[in-house]
Design an enzyme around this catalytic site. Structure first.
Site, PDB file in Angstrom:
ATOM      1  N   ASP A 283      34.352 -16.032  38.988  1.00  0.00           N
ATOM      2  CA  ASP A 283      33.722 -16.908  38.526  1.00  0.00           C
ATOM      3  C   ASP A 283      33.167 -17.087  40.377  1.00  0.00           C
ATOM      4  O   ASP A 283      33.665 -17.084  40.810  1.00  0.00           O
ATOM      5  CB  ASP A 283      34.514 -18.468  38.185  1.00  0.00           C
TER       6      ASP A 283
HETATM    7  C1  GLC Z   1      29.845 -20.962  36.955  1.00  0.00           C
HETATM    8  C2  GLC Z   1      30.920 -21.507  35.627  1.00  0.00           C
HETATM    9  C3  GLC Z   1      30.410 -19.776  35.086  1.00  0.00           C
HETATM   10  C4  GLC Z   1      29.644 -19.327  35.064  1.00  0.00           C
HETATM   11  C5  GLC Z   1      29.510 -19.353  36.906  1.00  0.00           C
HETATM   12  C6  GLC Z   1      27.905 -18.929  36.883  1.00  0.00           C
HETATM   13  O1  GLC Z   1      30.688 -22.153  38.041  1.00  0.00           O
HETATM   14  O2  GLC Z   1      32.117 -21.584  35.819  1.00  0.00           O
HETATM   15  O3  GLC Z   1      31.058 -20.225  33.267  1.00  0.00           O
HETATM   16  O4  GLC Z   1      29.294 -18.253  34.407  1.00  0.00           O
HETATM   17  O5  GLC Z   1      29.527 -20.203  37.540  1.00  0.00           O
HETATM   18  O6  GLC Z   1      27.166 -19.396  37.239  1.00  0.00           O
END
Ligand code: GLC
Length: 736
Positions: A283
């Site tokens: 993430d």
């Molecule tokens: C965010 C979220 C994740 C998302 C990623 C990209 O912080 O936790 O669910 O897919 O970043 O946007």
């Protein structure tokens, strides 16, 4: 040796076919050979580049080009226009030595431009076919705009409604979570990932993100291995069984080891035990955050721990970019680990067909495959089936001309953006039909009086006076209350999940007029609404339904649609009950004797949810009878046959979601008071009945024991078939 003409001709035809017909050797020997030989040509810098994902919206075009030319980055997220995608891809293909295509990812969570209900709402349809279709349409629109990869489905089980991200998943039940995970992966990936109308799925957030303490986003997760296996892992296994080729590792720690450096969950379970062949992306910045967790002293160790544990691609954070080369040169990181990591990424790019077709979409596709009428029709269909009728005292609903004039009041009655919900991708508020607009279309402006009544967080005498003036002139009042879209989703945890004070004051003032009031809720989580539940005769839970929210709500209000949705999350009487879920343990002192202090309950609140998991009313009246279970005693290899008669004792055709629950009465680990094991959504015409049949393999009645092995233990089981987790016909069976 000169090749005979026929061989050359054959080779030419084969090459022509391969380049133009989309035939790919998906993951067979040729694919592996291709990847192996490509890898051998790559330098360590080029290999490491493949492990880097950059947020285009954070760095901008110039910097992005620089990253490609300098570091051969492997992926971008948040590139919002096809033109920019094309520019970046052509730069990678034509201006780098290896020409390895980029993979473009985006959060296509519940639609790309045609925005569907938030996933929590869709799960309340209990209709995996419709949910799959939403994902299919999302993939078509997203791929037409150049996207290869969605960071979805979010498959985190959520038992705490204070957590804003409960909006993004399929609720509190593991079985239903598995069903919805599979449906969404099938929808996104189709049955041929190299088809440019499909995009690769990414079940997230691996793992147990929904168990964050206090429902506070990003917070500590401390759960038993049994709970990890029994509750949080299965939807990921289901998504991978459905073919998902990427997984996103979570922000949270799991029992002291952050998910994005957790070798046990990433390598032992995901890659070894489940045989996952795709790649894991962290993430956003989660690798760098290992330092903040206090798990590693610096980013160099963060990079080493994460890649060694099994995080293949780093989403932003730059720990890999700045440290991996030096780690390989120092010998701390074996190049073999880098190679195996790169191969996973090349494998997914190969399966996606990017080496042959690196630029998805076209102007023609974007024109023809965006917001198509059939997509919009589906948006209305799935929105209608996601609505849950919570209360309908004295059959106040459906409304008709005798209800006119209608006063439509509330801070969300005319809203558009809030109906899109969180993570609404390329969705635009102007694509949304508000409840006010839909009502005007349905009953004509002259039959409607409108007033905002209050703001979500702010109250004014002026607003109230206007609303009361409007309400006094009306026969029926529709109050639209709930949450803005910012009040749920990522970073949207709330310590108090009731209606805001201003909305409660408005509701109580309107109710004092003693007129029929319908409350329509617009929200991204269960709400603690005891006063509403007690004092309002009709309540519709409409969640955030996307672009067709207004029409779907009006269809239900006026009976053009008979509501069939059922809750996939428990509604609390008070925030203090959270976490609150139906499949809780019995404890040694369950709350069974009112007045007995010494039971598992609160002294200031009656036990139980306000509205239970699986609950939802209909305009029809369904009667359950004649439950039959056969055989009553079974061996572990048997299948239990369960039938029940469902009668529609009304004049209105409708759909009923028939649910089957079991309880393992006594086992080596305590089992929940109930577990959903199957469900059927059946359509029954007025005054007709259906015999609904379940076939339940005894093997599904097992659980992960203290050794984390799936075991079916002998003993007595209880069984329920009913309209919700709180009621139904009961029976028993025994496993020998
Ligand atoms: C965010 C979220 C994740 C998302 C990623 C990209 O912080 O936790 O669910 O897919 O970043 O946007």
């Amino acid at each position: 040796m000169k090749k005979p003409k026929s061989t050359l001709l054959f080779l030419f035809i084969a090459l022509f076919l391969w380049l133009n017909t989309g035939i790919t050797f998906s993951s067979g020997r040729p694919g592996r050979n291709f990847i192996d030989s490509l890898l051998q040509t790559m330098t360590i810098d080029e290999k490491i580049g493949q492990l880097i994902q950059i947020d285009f919206s954070a760095v901008g075009k110039e910097k992005a080009i620089e990253y490609i030319l300098k570091y051969n980055v492997g992926s971008f997220l948040n590139v919002w226009t096809p033109e920019e995608i094309k520019l970046l891809q052509e730069t990678a293909l034509k201006q780098t030595r290896t020409g390895v295509p980029l993979i473009f990812g985006l959060d296509v969570i519940h639609g790309y431009r045609t925005i569907f209900p938030i996933p929590l709402a869709e799960s309340c349809s209990w209709n995996p076919k419709l949910v799959e279709k939403s994902a299919r349409i999302a993939a078509i629109e997203a791929s037409a705009h150049g996207i290869h990869w969605t960071f979805a489905p979010m498959v985190d089980i959520a038992r705490d409604a204070r957590w804003g991200r409960i909006a993004e998943g399929a609720g509190e039940d593991t079985y239903l979570g598995c069903v919805m995970a599979e449906a969404r992966v099938r929808g996104f990936q189709g049955n041929d990932l190299s088809n440019p109308t499909t995009i690769v799925a990414c079940p997230k957030h691996y793992v147990a993100y929904g168990a964050c303490e206090g429902g506070k986003d990003y917070n500590t997760v401390d759960i038993s291995p049994a709970t990890l296996y029994q509750v949080y892992l299965p939807p990921f296994a289901a998504a991978i069984n459905a073919g998902a080729l990427t997984v996103m590792s979570a922000f949270n720690e799991i029992n002291g080891i952050p998910a994005s450096a957790n070798e046990y969950t990433l390598r032992e379970i995901l890659k070894k035990r489940w045989g996952f062949k795709g790649f894991v992306v962290s993430d956003y910045n989660a690798v760098a955050e290992l330092v903040i967790h206090g798990f590693v002293p610096d980013k160099q160790n963060a990079a080493l721990k994460a890649i060694t544990a099994g995080v293949d691609m780093e989403m932003m954070g730059f720990s890999y970019l700045k440290n991996l080369k030096m780690l390989t040169e120092s010998g701390k990181l074996p190049v073999a680990i880098v190679d195996s990591t790169v191969k996973r990424i090349l494998y997914v790019k190969y399966e996606l067909g990017l080496f042959k077709n690196p630029i998805y979409g076209s102007e023609k596709r974007r024109k023809n495959e965006t917001l198509k009428s059939e997509f919009i029709n589906h948006a209305r269909t799935i929105a209608r089936e996601s609505i849950v009728l919570l209360k309908n005292k004295n059959k106040l609903l459906p409304l008709d001309e005798s209800s006119f004039p209608v006063a439509l009041i509330g801070p969300l009655a005319a809203s558009k953006k809030d109906l899109l919900g969180s993570w609404s991708c390329a969705g635009k508020p102007e694509d949304v039909i508000s409840i006010l607009e839909a009502l005007e279309t349905r009953i004509g402006g002259k039959n409607i009086l409108y007033a905002k009544g209050c703001e979500i967080e702010r109250w004014s005498e002026k607003d109230l006076k206007k609303a009361l003036r409007v309400a006094r002139k009306a026969k029926t009042i529709i109050l639209v209350l709930g949450e803005t879209r910012e009040m749920s989703g990522e970073g949207g945890s709330r310590a108090y999940i009731g209606l805001t004070e201003s909305q409660l004051r408005l509701t109580k003032a309107i109710t004092r007029l003693k007129k029929p009031v319908v409350v329509v809720l617009v929200n991204g989580r269960p709400l603690a609404i005891p006063w509403i539940a007690q004092n309002i005769p009709a309540i519709i839970e409409s969640w955030q339904l996307g672009i067709q929210h207004g029409p779907a709500v009006v269809d239900v209000l006026f009976g053009d649609c008979n509501p069939s949705g059922k809750l996939t999350v428990s509604f609390p009487k008070a925030t203090g009950q959270e976490p609150l879920y139906y499949n809780h343990k019995m404890t040694g002192r369950p709350p069974i004797k009112p007045g007995n202090r010494f039971e598992s309950k609160y002294i200031d609140l009656q036990p139980g949810p306000l509205f239970p998991f699986g609950y939802g009313l209909s305009y029809s009246k369904f009667i359950y009878s004649e439950l039959k279970i056969y055989p009553k005693v079974l061996r572990p290899t048997d299948t239990l046959l369960v039938t029940v008669k469902i009668t529609n004792d009304s004049d209105i055709p409708g759909k009923e979601i028939v649910q089957l629950y079991i309880r393992d009465v006594s086992a080596s680990l305590t089992r929940p008071v109930k577990e959903l094991k199957d469900f059927k959504k059946v359509y029954i015409r007025p005054h007709e009945h259906k015999i609904v049949t379940f076939r339940l393999p005894v093997s599904t009645c097992g659980f992960y024991n203290s050794k984390m092995e799936w075991k079916v233990e002998p003993g007595k089981f209880k069984l329920w078939v009913g309209p919700s987790s709180a009621e139904g016909l009961t029976g028993e069976f025994e496993i020998k």
